[in-house]
Design an enzyme around this catalytic site. Sequence first.
Site, PDB file in Angstrom:
ATOM      1  N   LYS A  88       0.841  -1.199   0.000  1.00  0.00           N
ATOM      2  CA  LYS A  88       0.000   0.000   0.000  1.00  0.00           C
ATOM      3  C   LYS A  88       0.875   1.249   0.000  1.00  0.00           C
ATOM      4  CE  LYS A  88      -3.875  -2.410   2.113  1.00  0.00           C
ATOM      5  NZ  LYS A  88      -4.707  -2.745   3.278  1.00  0.00           N
TER       6      LYS A  88
ATOM      7  N   GLN B 187      -5.085  -1.958   9.362  1.00  0.00           N
ATOM      8  CA  GLN B 187      -4.994  -3.250   8.695  1.00  0.00           C
ATOM      9  C   GLN B 187      -5.646  -4.333   9.553  1.00  0.00           C
ATOM     10  OE1 GLN B 187      -3.878  -3.691   5.590  1.00  0.00           O
ATOM     11  NE2 GLN B 187      -4.226  -5.902   5.647  1.00  0.00           N
TER      12      GLN B 187
ATOM     13  N   ASP C 213     -11.383   2.244   3.488  1.00  0.00           N
ATOM     14  CA  ASP C 213     -11.662   0.807   3.389  1.00  0.00           C
ATOM     15  C   ASP C 213     -13.151   0.547   3.139  1.00  0.00           C
ATOM     16  OD1 ASP C 213      -9.486  -0.971   3.609  1.00  0.00           O
ATOM     17  OD2 ASP C 213      -9.270  -0.562   5.757  1.00  0.00           O
TER      18      ASP C 213
HETATM   19  N1  GUN Z   1      -7.260  -7.202   5.551  1.00  0.00           N
HETATM   20  C1  GUN Z   1      -7.534  -7.886   4.410  1.00  0.00           C
HETATM   21  N2  GUN Z   1      -8.032  -7.060   3.475  1.00  0.00           N
HETATM   22  C2  GUN Z   1      -8.063  -5.830   4.034  1.00  0.00           C
HETATM   23  C3  GUN Z   1      -8.470  -4.564   3.540  1.00  0.00           C
HETATM   24  O1  GUN Z   1      -8.929  -4.392   2.402  1.00  0.00           O
HETATM   25  N3  GUN Z   1      -8.329  -3.532   4.417  1.00  0.00           N
HETATM   26  C4  GUN Z   1      -7.856  -3.690   5.682  1.00  0.00           C
HETATM   27  N4  GUN Z   1      -7.794  -2.618   6.460  1.00  0.00           N
HETATM   28  N5  GUN Z   1      -7.482  -4.856   6.158  1.00  0.00           N
HETATM   29  C5  GUN Z   1      -7.581  -5.910   5.331  1.00  0.00           C
END
Ligand code: GUN
Length: 298
Positions: free
Chosen positions: A53, A97, A120
């Site tokens: 990211k 996350q 998200d």
């Molecule tokens: N864990 C797995 N996929 C995601 C996501 O798209 N965002 C976040 N914050 N955690 C994740």
Amino acid sequence: MEAKILSGKEVADSVLEGLKGRIARCKEQGVTPGLAVVLVGDDPASQVYVRNKSLACESLGILSETILLPADTDQETLNALVDALNTDTRFHGVLVQMPLPKHLNELEVIRRILPEKDVDGFHPENIGRLIIGENTFLPCTPAGVMEMLRYYNIETSGKHVVVVGRSNIVGKPMVNLMYQRLPGANATVTVCHTGTPDIRAFTEKADILIVAAGVPGMIGEDMVKEGAIVIDVGVNRVEDPARKKGFRLTGDVDFEKVKGKTSAITPVPGGVGLMTIAMLMQNTVKAAEEQLNRKKWQ
Ligand code: GUN
């Protein structure tokens, strides 16, 4: 019929390319889109995601900051960090996350992120907006699947879409996007999950099969209709001593066996995974634009 391999890289690159002008326009108005990413603990897969990211932000000229907290961080500390990021005007998006260590309450953290910074799309307010068809941030992985189908001109209207998996992150928002009365959706949707006794009875009827179960290779060729479109959202680490890292990534679909039966299929890696990050970048730019416009009118 030879199956078309749907390239996540090709679609992700086209999404990212489309963001460059929007980012430049934000900067002309004195705003650099910014994303804050919080990682609690040292889960290796999460570390890779968070790093990817931040690299994506860097390559687009989006400001990013990754905040690493130890695995034993308490809820109050994490809540206070989210509060601070909510009020930090450098960051238009705030992301924590998932999954969090077991002692932390994920929903409490998600609720704490300001809905306008929830890139998200996990906040209950934004999930509610998605369901009633209002402007919102779409969760990145389901939004990435929608974008891939759109890019490859795959008709969804009137089709039978079967989703395997009901997670809050993928399955549930995927289902709720697919039945919307909107271009690129308008499908009839069936959801299968661990409570479904005979999953094959449904998957073999799918025009479009979307699998997000987290079970490596669970979809075999006997479970797929001839000519179906198969979207594999699974990203599983399976042990592989032949690899330097000791594992390889594999999807929820037995790609080699299923491929020949489909008209189109996404690979793992190189499929939906790359889309998740592209859609996160898109949501971050959207957050920056909306916060910029709000400021203008104030
Ligand atoms: N864990 C797995 N996929 C995601 C996501 O798209 N965002 C976040 N914050 N955690 C994740």
